[in-house]
Structures are given as structure tokens and as C-alpha cells.
Design an enzyme around this catalytic site. Structure first.
Site, PDB file in Angstrom:
ATOM      1  N   THR A 414       9.071 -35.143 -53.995  1.00 55.16           N
ATOM      2  CA  THR A 414      10.007 -34.304 -53.236  1.00 55.16           C
ATOM      3  C   THR A 414      10.288 -34.889 -51.842  1.00 55.16           C
ATOM      4  O   THR A 414       9.631 -35.830 -51.413  1.00 55.16           O
ATOM      5  CB  THR A 414       9.442 -32.883 -53.085  1.00 55.16           C
ATOM      6  OG1 THR A 414       8.095 -32.980 -52.631  1.00 55.16           O
ATOM      7  CG2 THR A 414       9.466 -32.140 -54.384  1.00 55.16           C
ATOM      8  N   ASP A 415      11.246 -34.273 -51.153  1.00 57.15           N
ATOM      9  CA  ASP A 415      11.641 -34.758 -49.827  1.00 57.15           C
ATOM     10  C   ASP A 415      10.916 -34.003 -48.717  1.00 57.15           C
ATOM     11  O   ASP A 415      11.379 -33.986 -47.580  1.00 57.15           O
ATOM     12  CB  ASP A 415      13.147 -34.566 -49.627  1.00 57.15           C
ATOM     13  CG  ASP A 415      13.946 -35.197 -50.729  1.00 57.15           C
ATOM     14  OD1 ASP A 415      13.724 -36.385 -50.984  1.00 57.15           O
ATOM     15  OD2 ASP A 415      14.776 -34.514 -51.336  1.00 57.15           O
ATOM     16  N   SER A 440       9.912 -31.824 -43.493  1.00 56.02           N
ATOM     17  CA  SER A 440      11.158 -31.923 -44.242  1.00 56.02           C
ATOM     18  C   SER A 440      11.757 -33.275 -43.891  1.00 56.02           C
ATOM     19  O   SER A 440      12.102 -33.515 -42.742  1.00 56.02           O
ATOM     20  CB  SER A 440      12.099 -30.790 -43.842  1.00 56.02           C
ATOM     21  OG  SER A 440      13.368 -31.037 -44.384  1.00 56.02           O
ATOM     22  N   ARG A 441      11.826 -34.168 -44.881  1.00 56.41           N
ATOM     23  CA  ARG A 441      12.154 -35.557 -44.548  1.00 56.41           C
ATOM     24  C   ARG A 441      13.631 -35.847 -44.380  1.00 56.41           C
ATOM     25  O   ARG A 441      14.002 -36.738 -43.660  1.00 56.41           O
ATOM     26  CB  ARG A 441      11.565 -36.502 -45.596  1.00 56.41           C
ATOM     27  CG  ARG A 441      10.072 -36.508 -45.518  1.00 56.41           C
ATOM     28  CD  ARG A 441       9.437 -37.612 -46.301  1.00 56.41           C
ATOM     29  NE  ARG A 441       8.040 -37.278 -46.472  1.00 56.41           N
ATOM     30  CZ  ARG A 441       7.541 -36.678 -47.539  1.00 56.41           C
ATOM     31  NH1 ARG A 441       8.323 -36.405 -48.552  1.00 56.41           N
ATOM     32  NH2 ARG A 441       6.269 -36.379 -47.586  1.00 56.41           N
ATOM     33  N   VAL A 442      14.494 -35.113 -45.068  1.00 57.72           N
ATOM     34  CA  VAL A 442      15.916 -35.461 -44.949  1.00 57.72           C
ATOM     35  C   VAL A 442      16.755 -34.354 -44.334  1.00 57.72           C
ATOM     36  O   VAL A 442      17.864 -34.587 -43.886  1.00 57.72           O
ATOM     37  CB  VAL A 442      16.538 -35.851 -46.313  1.00 57.72           C
ATOM     38  CG1 VAL A 442      15.926 -37.117 -46.823  1.00 57.72           C
ATOM     39  CG2 VAL A 442      16.403 -34.743 -47.314  1.00 57.72           C
TER      40      VAL A 442
END
Ligand code: ATP
Ligand code: MG
Length: 574
Positions: A414-415, A440-442
Site C-alpha cells: 500500500t501507499d 501517507s506516501r502519495v
């Protein structure tokens, strides 16, 4: 028997040309000599050719099918003659498809919704097989003579020796807008006693994920209405954000609140419930209906009491339904609640199919199980309609252990993850989001300007507060500066507490954040933070509605707006 057949169905990925259709009509005339009508149905699983069904007969007209048949023919002829070239020529010229379905298999073993079938040499992965008493199954493993099959129904009449037929059809579910507001099982059949659902398409449950070229970067925000998430761990459309935590820490509630917050935002929601109690599903539907969220939500349920095969299939079915909407340019939000139970169902099936177990008794391919599901979430490029599918998978941990097999797998797919902690939950901090372990990466790229400006150093301040809080447990005397900082941190933590089903609109979140980051709550005791913020928001909504509208519509505010908010915030505190 043949005279009764009225229509033949031709399945393929792309529509046949007129010349091709003519050939099929000619073939039908020669084989059946009756006026059979030919109709075409799109089937994405059939590449490189066609599959024709005439009553019970299935013809494999795909490239693979031709090769297989040709090979067999040449092999049998080559035993008599030695020169292969004329044989090849003859084989190609004379080729007509053989009936596939004349091949009937027999059940070898059956139990716990898994059967092994012998004698079906032409079975392929994902094909639906029909057993003599109407039970359907899906091929999962293919060996030379034996195939392993998962069953969609339990039947006592299914015994060793029961005949099995091909259908040539890939397992799929019906899709359409009729599914919104409805509750179905993993096969797309309604279970809410509201009658049949009209479908617009039949889609294979397993589908390849969109490729790199088909995708657009995540750049549109998906607001959850939960301040702790929107401000610190923003989620973008097309992102996959994991919700992870021990049991009873509010995981499902976050997903449900996010769905409730999509009202009026033109987002289609799909809730896939895997291995949950039936009572949970009925409460879920009641909650969603209460807030008017069922209108744009489809629920797919494979509850704990249902066969492991249906629990295994449910998320793929939900994903196929999501893709249906995504391909039509819609924004979709899909919740998989929860994937730990999905992994357990898969483990059960795999062990029954005789696959060898690996770590924690899961088969080695369990990573692929979830990656091929979550990779199907995407933000499609404008050429493909610009639709998106945002996924919120849920995973349950044991005693906060995020390093177990299934959690580590899904974290890496997951991101980002929202980690919920029991100790926070029980101390009253709800939603119990652990700021340090969540990420939350993106989504940051998709966050609105207003939110980015307002949230400023919130995450850092909270992290500092957490460290200080631990440290302060050991000291009794505090200097003024430390006390002030602690109070500030406590105020922030209080601000992030939010009741269930009470999503906050963007302007409310932004106003609260501006006031908090502007240190306007210093004089308010943590217990009164909520009252203070509520009166602040209602004053600004009344006195400067244009600022609120600007934030909600344009996602931005000016420095003057900020000054105005701070001014009012200071006066409310007095
Ligand atoms: P399970 O492991 O059983 O699936 P879960 O982690 O999904 O549980 P929920 O069912 O969402 O947790 O919530 C557990 C309980 O906590 C519920 O009774 C719910 O009402 C309560 N709860 C969840 N979020 C909040 C909140 N923000 N404020 C107050 N109570 C909450
Ligand atoms: Mg839950």
C-alpha cells in the site's frame, strides 16, 4: 435436442468483423443445419480469438486452442507417416474446432467447498465448471490430469464420481449501477430481499491491473472528513491507504465515516465485508442508510459463516465492480474489511488444495493474493476517462504486532498506513491514530492548498508532544515553558478527537487548524477545546461566509482571510 437450440453465443475481447461473423454463421449452418442466431458478448478474459457456445457445446477458437488441437492432430498422424510438412499443411487447411464440452470430468475428491476433478484436460485457470447437480466451481490449480476447483455452493449430493462439465467461461460477476444501494454476496447475487438486480455487464473477477501508461499521478484529494487524517495523512484519489490495528480499535469506523463523508461529492463507494459477523453487515447498512450514504454505496458481503471460497472471492468481485465504474470515468472508494480474514480464507483453500504451507502456515503466494488485488486501484489517465479507484484495505493485528506476516506484506503493497492503537483508544483518544507509525506516501501531492497551509507543523508538534509526554511522566516539577508546550500538545490532541459519523467539512477543519497553529487556544483548558472550536467555527460561518465558501470551493484562502480568522479566534478565547 439440436433443433431446440435457438442462439449461439460468441465470446471475445473485441467485436468480430463482418467477415469473421460470416465465417461463424457458415460454421453453425454446417454443424447444426438449423437457423441458429449468432449473438456476441464481450468477455475480457478471452484474448487472441473466440469462444463459441451452442447449447451445451463449447468451441475453443482461440490461438491456444488451435495450437493444442493441431498438435494433437499432427501427433496422431505422424505415427503413421514420416513427412511432416504436408501433414502440417493439411492440418492447417482442414482445421475446424472440436467440441470442448464433450470432455466431461469426474469428481475425485470433495470436501469443505474444494473439489479435485479428473479428466478435464482443457480446463484453464479461473474457468467455471458445472457439476452434475448444478453446483458451480472455479478452477484454481491445473495439473496434467487433475484440476483443483473451489465450489460456490455446498451440496450433499456432490460425491466422488459426479460428472463435471466445462463452461468455457471465466468466473465473473454482473456489474451495473443497479448495485448501488444493494447488498450482494460474492457472486453478485442480492441478499437483501429487494429483488433481482439488473446488470449492464458481466466482468471477470480477476483482471490485470492498469499499466504505467494508463495511469495518472495521484493528484486529487479524497477527503475523509476526519481531521487527523485529512490534515496529517491526506489520502488522494487512486491511493491505497491501509487501516491497521488491533481488534476493536475503530478500524471499520474510519472506513464507514469516510463513506459517509462522500455524500454529494460524486464518489461511488463499495464496502466489501469479508469474514465479519452478519450482524455487523446489517448494522453497517443501517448506519449508511441513516446518513443517506447507501444511495451511492454497494455492499458485498461474504460473512464468517459462509464458505471460505466466497470469502476468498469477495474482494476481487468488489474490485471488478469498482473497475466497472472507474472505467466510466467515476471516482470509486473501495473498502476491504478485512484482508487478514481474506488471507485466512485463502490459507484454508490452499491447504485443502494441497499447496505447501510456508511462513505462519500461509502458502508462499499470499503476497501475490493481495498485490494483484490492490494494484487494480488506480487513477486512470485522461485518455481513459480519468476515473479512479481509491482502496482502504483493513488489516487486524495481534497485540499491535505490525511485523507479522500478513501486515508486513500489505504495508509494503500500500501507499501508507493509518495505525490505530489500543492504548490510545482506551485513553479516550478516538480515532486512536498513532501519529508516529502512520504515514501517507502519495496523498501529500493531492492535499488542497488550504489544508497544506493550515496544517503547517501539526505533525511535528504532535510528535514533540508525544516525546515530551513520555519524558514528563518521570518528573514532578515543570517550568513554565514546558508546561505551556504540554498544554499546547494536549489541546492539539483534544482537537483531533472526533465522534463517529460526524465528518467535518474542509472549511471547518481549516479554521480549527489555523486557530490551533496560531496558538489561539492557549487560554482554553483541554477539556474545553471542543466547545471553543465549535463556537469559533459558528462565528466565522456567520460573520465571514465568503471565506468558508472560498475554502470549500477553491481549496484555498488568502493571507487576509487567515488574519481575519486569527483575529476572531483570539477574541473567542477571551
Ligand atoms: P473489529 O476488530 O471488531 O472489526 P474495529 O477495529 O473495526 O473492530 P470498530 O468496530 O470500528 O472497530 O469500533 C469499535 C468500537 O469503537 C465501536 O463500538 C465503535 O462504536 C467505537 N468507536 C469507533 N470509533 C469511535 C470514535 N471516533 N468515537 C467513539 N467511539 C468510537
Ligand atoms: Mg471492524
Amino acid at each position: 435436442m439440436e433443433n431446440e437450440i435457438k442462439t449461439a453465443v460468441l465470446y471475445s475481447d473485441t467485436k468480430p468483423s463482418d467477415a469473421q461473423t460470416e465465417r461463424f454463421v457458415k460454421f453453425l449452418k454446417e454443424k447444426y443445419q438449423t437457423g441458429i442466431e449468432l449473438c456476441w458478448e464481450k468477455s475480457e478474459g478471452i484474448k487472441n480469438g473466440f469462444r463459441l457456445t451452442v447449447g451445451n457445446d463449447v468451441y475453443d477458437w482461440t490461438l491456444d486452442g488451435r495450437f493444442r488441437q493441431l498438435k494433437k492432430y499432427i501427433k496422431s498422424m505422424a505415427e503413421e507417416e514420416t513427412d511432416l510438412i504436408p501433414l502440417l499443411k493439411e492440418g492447417i487447411e482442414k482445421w475446424t474446432p472440436a467440441v470442448l464440452s464433450s470432455e466431461t470430468g469426474t469428481v475425485l475428491t470433495v470436501g469443505d467447498c474444494v473439489a479435485t476433478v479428473g479428466g478435464l484436460k482443457n480446463a484453464f485457470y479461473g474457468e467455471i465448471l458445472i457439476f452434475a447437480d448444478g453446483v458451480k466451481g472455479m478452477v484454481q490449480t491445473v495439473d496434467e490430469d487433475i484440476c483443483g476447483c473451489i465450489l460456490f455452493d455446498e451440496s450433499e449430493e456432490l460425491l466422488a464420481g459426479t460428472p463435471v462439465r466445462h463452461t468455457g467461461k471465466i468466473a465473473g460477476i454482473p456489474c451495473g449501477t443497479g448495485f448501488l444501494g444493494r447488498v450482494t454476496n460474492a457472486l453478485g447475487l442480492p441478499i437483501d430481499a429487494k429483488g433481482a438486480i439488473e446488470s449492464e455487464q458481466y466482468r471477470p473477477v480477476e483482471n490485470a491491473a492498469p499499466g504505467i501508461i494508463s495511469r495518472e499521478a495521484v493528484n486529487k484529494p479524497l477527503h475523509t472528513g476526519i481531521m487527523a487524517i485529512d490534515a496529517i495523512f491526506p489520502i488522494g484519489k487512486g491511493q491505497r491507504e491501509l487501516i491497521i490495528g488491533d481488534r476493536q480499535t475503530g478500524k471499520s469506523s474510519i472506513a464507514i465515516d469516510t463513506i459517509i463523508n462522500q455524500k454529494g461529492r460524486d464518489v461511488i463507494c463499495i464496502y466489501v465485508s469479508i469474514g465479519q459477523k452478519t450482524s455487523f453487515v446489517s448494522n453497517l447498512v443501517a448506519t449508511l442508510s441513516k446518513y443517506g450514504a447507501m444511495e451511492y454505496t454497494a455492499v458485498i458481503s461474504a460473512s464468517a459463516g459462509e464458505a471460505a471460497t466466497l470469502q476468498y472471492l469477495a474482494p476481487y468481485a468488489g474490485c471488478a465492480l469498482g473497475e466497472y465504474f472507474m472505467e466510466r470515468g467515476k471516482d470509486v472508494l473501495i473498502v476491504y474489511d478485512d484482508l487478514s480474514k481474506h488471507a485466512v480464507a485463502y490459507r484454508e483453500i490452499s491447504l485443502l488444495l494441497g499447496r505447501s504451507p510456508g511462513r505462519e502456515a500461509y502458502p508462499g503466494d499470499v503476497f501475490y493474493l493481495h498485490s494483484r488485488l490492490l494494484e487494480r486501484s488506480a487513477h486512470l489517465s485522461n485518455e481513459l476517462g480519468g476515473g479512479s479507484m481509491t482502496a482502504l484495505p483493513i488489516v487486524e493485528t495481534l497485540a499491535g504486532d505490525v511485523s507479522a506476516y500478513i501486515p508486513t506484506n500489505i504495508i509494503s503493497i500500500t501507499d501508507g498506513q493509518i495505525f490505530l492503537e489500543s492504548s490510545l483508544f482506551y485513553s479516550g483518544q478516538r480515532p486512536a491514530i498513532n501519529i508516529g507509525l502512520s504515514v501517507s506516501r502519495v496523498g501529500g501531492n493531492a492535499q488542497t492548498k488550504a489544508m497544506k497551509k493550515a496544517a503547517k507543523t501539526l505533525r511535528l508538534d504532535l510528535a514533540q508532544y508525544r516525546e515530551m509526554e513520555i519524558f514528563m511522566q518521570f518528573s514532578s516539577e515543570l517550568d513554565e515553558e514546558t508546561r505551556r508546550r504540554l498544554l499546547y500538545g494536549q489541546g492539539l490532541m483534544r482537537m483531533l478527537r472526533q465522534k463517529q459519523a460526524s465528518p467535518l467539512e474542509l472549511h471547518k477543519q481549516v479554521i480549527m487548524l489555523i486557530a490551533a497553529m496560531g496558538r489561539c487556544m492557549q487560554k482554553t483548558s483541554p477539556d474545553q477545546v471542543h466547545e471553543y472550536l465549535e463556537s469559533l467555527v459558528s462565528r466565522i460561518e456567520a460573520e465571514c461566509p465568503e471565506i468558508c465558501r472560498g475554502i470549500d470551493d477553491k481549496g484555498d484562502y488568502s493571507p487576509e482571510d487567515e488574519q481575519k480568522i486569527l483575529e476572531i479566534a483570539r477574541s473567542v478565547g477571551d
